[in-house]
Motif scaffolding. Structure first.
Motif, PDB file in Angstrom:
ATOM      1  N   MET A 129       0.819  -1.200   0.000  1.00 38.16           N
ATOM      2  CA  MET A 129       0.000   0.000   0.000  1.00 38.16           C
ATOM      3  C   MET A 129       0.857   1.257   0.000  1.00 38.16           C
ATOM      4  N   GLY A 130       0.267   2.325  -0.493  1.00 34.99           N
ATOM      5  CA  GLY A 130       0.957   3.607  -0.494  1.00 34.99           C
ATOM      6  C   GLY A 130      -0.029   4.744  -0.285  1.00 34.99           C
ATOM      7  N   TRP A 131       0.496   5.847   0.193  1.00 38.32           N
ATOM      8  CA  TRP A 131      -0.262   7.097   0.282  1.00 38.32           C
ATOM      9  C   TRP A 131       0.417   8.117  -0.645  1.00 38.32           C
ATOM     10  N   PHE A 132      -0.407   8.806  -1.398  1.00 36.04           N
ATOM     11  CA  PHE A 132       0.058   9.845  -2.302  1.00 36.04           C
ATOM     12  C   PHE A 132      -0.735  11.113  -2.020  1.00 36.04           C
ATOM     13  N   ARG A 133      -0.246  12.230  -2.526  1.00 33.41           N
ATOM     14  CA  ARG A 133      -1.006  13.475  -2.401  1.00 33.41           C
ATOM     15  C   ARG A 133      -0.808  14.326  -3.641  1.00 33.41           C
ATOM     16  N   GLN A 134      -1.822  15.148  -3.889  1.00 37.87           N
ATOM     17  CA  GLN A 134      -1.777  16.036  -5.040  1.00 37.87           C
ATOM     18  C   GLN A 134      -2.343  17.391  -4.653  1.00 37.87           C
ATOM     19  N   ALA A 135      -1.507  18.397  -4.726  1.00 33.72           N
ATOM     20  CA  ALA A 135      -1.928  19.768  -4.467  1.00 33.72           C
ATOM     21  C   ALA A 135      -2.386  20.388  -5.787  1.00 33.72           C
ATOM     22  N   PRO A 136      -3.217  21.432  -5.713  1.00 35.77           N
ATOM     23  CA  PRO A 136      -3.705  22.079  -6.941  1.00 35.77           C
ATOM     24  C   PRO A 136      -2.555  22.526  -7.835  1.00 35.77           C
ATOM     25  N   GLY A 137      -2.634  22.149  -9.103  1.00 37.46           N
ATOM     26  CA  GLY A 137      -1.634  22.565 -10.061  1.00 37.46           C
ATOM     27  C   GLY A 137      -0.328  21.813  -9.995  1.00 37.46           C
ATOM     28  N   LYS A 138      -0.275  20.778  -9.151  1.00 35.40           N
ATOM     29  CA  LYS A 138       0.967  20.017  -9.000  1.00 35.40           C
ATOM     30  C   LYS A 138       0.732  18.553  -9.339  1.00 35.40           C
ATOM     31  N   GLU A 139       1.832  17.845  -9.516  1.00 33.08           N
ATOM     32  CA  GLU A 139       1.751  16.419  -9.799  1.00 33.08           C
ATOM     33  C   GLU A 139       1.432  15.633  -8.531  1.00 33.08           C
ATOM     34  N   ARG A 140       0.968  14.424  -8.729  1.00 36.33           N
ATOM     35  CA  ARG A 140       0.709  13.539  -7.601  1.00 36.33           C
ATOM     36  C   ARG A 140       2.039  12.990  -7.092  1.00 36.33           C
ATOM     37  N   ASP A 141       2.308  13.188  -5.833  1.00 38.22           N
ATOM     38  CA  ASP A 141       3.574  12.773  -5.231  1.00 38.22           C
ATOM     39  C   ASP A 141       3.361  11.683  -4.190  1.00 38.22           C
ATOM     40  N   VAL A 142       4.337  10.820  -4.077  1.00 44.39           N
ATOM     41  CA  VAL A 142       4.279   9.794  -3.044  1.00 44.39           C
ATOM     42  C   VAL A 142       4.543  10.425  -1.685  1.00 44.39           C
ATOM     43  N   VAL A 143       3.856   9.928  -0.681  1.00 39.40           N
ATOM     44  CA  VAL A 143       4.040  10.392   0.691  1.00 39.40           C
ATOM     45  C   VAL A 143       4.702   9.302   1.533  1.00 39.40           C
ATOM     46  N   ALA A 144       4.124   8.098   1.460  1.00 37.73           N
ATOM     47  CA  ALA A 144       4.640   6.982   2.257  1.00 37.73           C
ATOM     48  C   ALA A 144       4.153   5.686   1.638  1.00 37.73           C
ATOM     49  N   ALA A 145       4.876   4.618   1.920  1.00 31.51           N
ATOM     50  CA  ALA A 145       4.494   3.312   1.405  1.00 31.51           C
ATOM     51  C   ALA A 145       4.849   2.243   2.433  1.00 31.51           C
ATOM     52  N   ILE A 146       4.111   1.136   2.368  1.00 33.38           N
ATOM     53  CA  ILE A 146       4.309   0.050   3.322  1.00 33.38           C
ATOM     54  C   ILE A 146       4.183  -1.281   2.595  1.00 33.38           C
ATOM     55  N   SER A 147       4.977  -2.239   3.015  1.00 33.21           N
ATOM     56  CA  SER A 147       4.943  -3.559   2.389  1.00 33.21           C
ATOM     57  C   SER A 147       3.673  -4.305   2.766  1.00 33.21           C
ATOM     58  N   ARG A 148       3.401  -5.389   2.077  1.00 34.69           N
ATOM     59  CA  ARG A 148       2.199  -6.167   2.364  1.00 34.69           C
ATOM     60  C   ARG A 148       2.236  -6.758   3.754  1.00 34.69           C
ATOM     61  N   SER A 149       3.414  -7.064   4.246  1.00 37.46           N
ATOM     62  CA  SER A 149       3.553  -7.630   5.588  1.00 37.46           C
ATOM     63  C   SER A 149       3.570  -6.551   6.671  1.00 37.46           C
ATOM     64  N   GLY A 150       3.835  -5.312   6.274  1.00 39.50           N
ATOM     65  CA  GLY A 150       3.931  -4.222   7.238  1.00 39.50           C
ATOM     66  C   GLY A 150       5.300  -4.055   7.852  1.00 39.50           C
ATOM     67  N   ASP A 151       6.268  -4.874   7.474  1.00 39.96           N
ATOM     68  CA  ASP A 151       7.578  -4.801   8.118  1.00 39.96           C
ATOM     69  C   ASP A 151       8.516  -3.813   7.456  1.00 39.96           C
TER      70      ASP A 151
END
Length: 127
Positions: free
Chosen positions: A34-56
């Motif tokens: 899983m991952g979290w991304f964010r997109q501000a107005p007028g900007k590209e979608r950027d990655v914020v954080a990501a986690i493996s399937r196991s969570g480790d």
């Protein structure tokens, strides 16, 4: 296909905290990185954080390192993003994304790695 629904966005003052959640369905959650991304107005979608399937394994963008924490609960089919010490520049629509994978500890840090996306939740940080 994985269905993802984010919640927890809102308006907060600078220095405050918010916790975003993403509920998954349609596939065994423990098989999905899983991952979290964010997109501000007028900007590209950027990655914020990501986690493996196991969570480790986790990884963070430099802009949020030390302030944000990604976690997951495979029993509840949810991934969360705890956001502390929020800044006005954190204002954006936040999206969770899922990538089914056979690798337990792999973290995926680019948008093209993800095939499933939520609808997004707005986070606004006032100064």
């Amino acid at each position: 296909q994985v269905q993802l629904v984010e919640s927890g966005g809102g308006l907060v003052q600078a220095g405050g905290s918010l916790k975003l959640s993403c509920a998954a369905s349609g596939r065994t959650f423990s098989t999905i990185a899983m991952g979290w991304f964010r997109q501000a107005p007028g900007k590209e979608r950027d990655v914020v954080a990501a986690i493996s399937r196991s969570g480790d394994s986790t990884r963070y963008a430099d802009t949020v390192k030390g302030r944000f924490t990604i976690s997951r609960d495979n029993a509840k089919n949810t991934v969360s993003l705890q956001m502390n010490s929020l800044k006005p520049e954190d204002t954006a629509v936040y999206y969770c994304a899922g990538n089914p994978t056979t690798y337990y500890s792999s973290v995926y840090f680019s948008a093209p790695s993800y095939g499933s996306w939520g609808q997004g939740t707005q986070v606004t940080v006032s100064s």
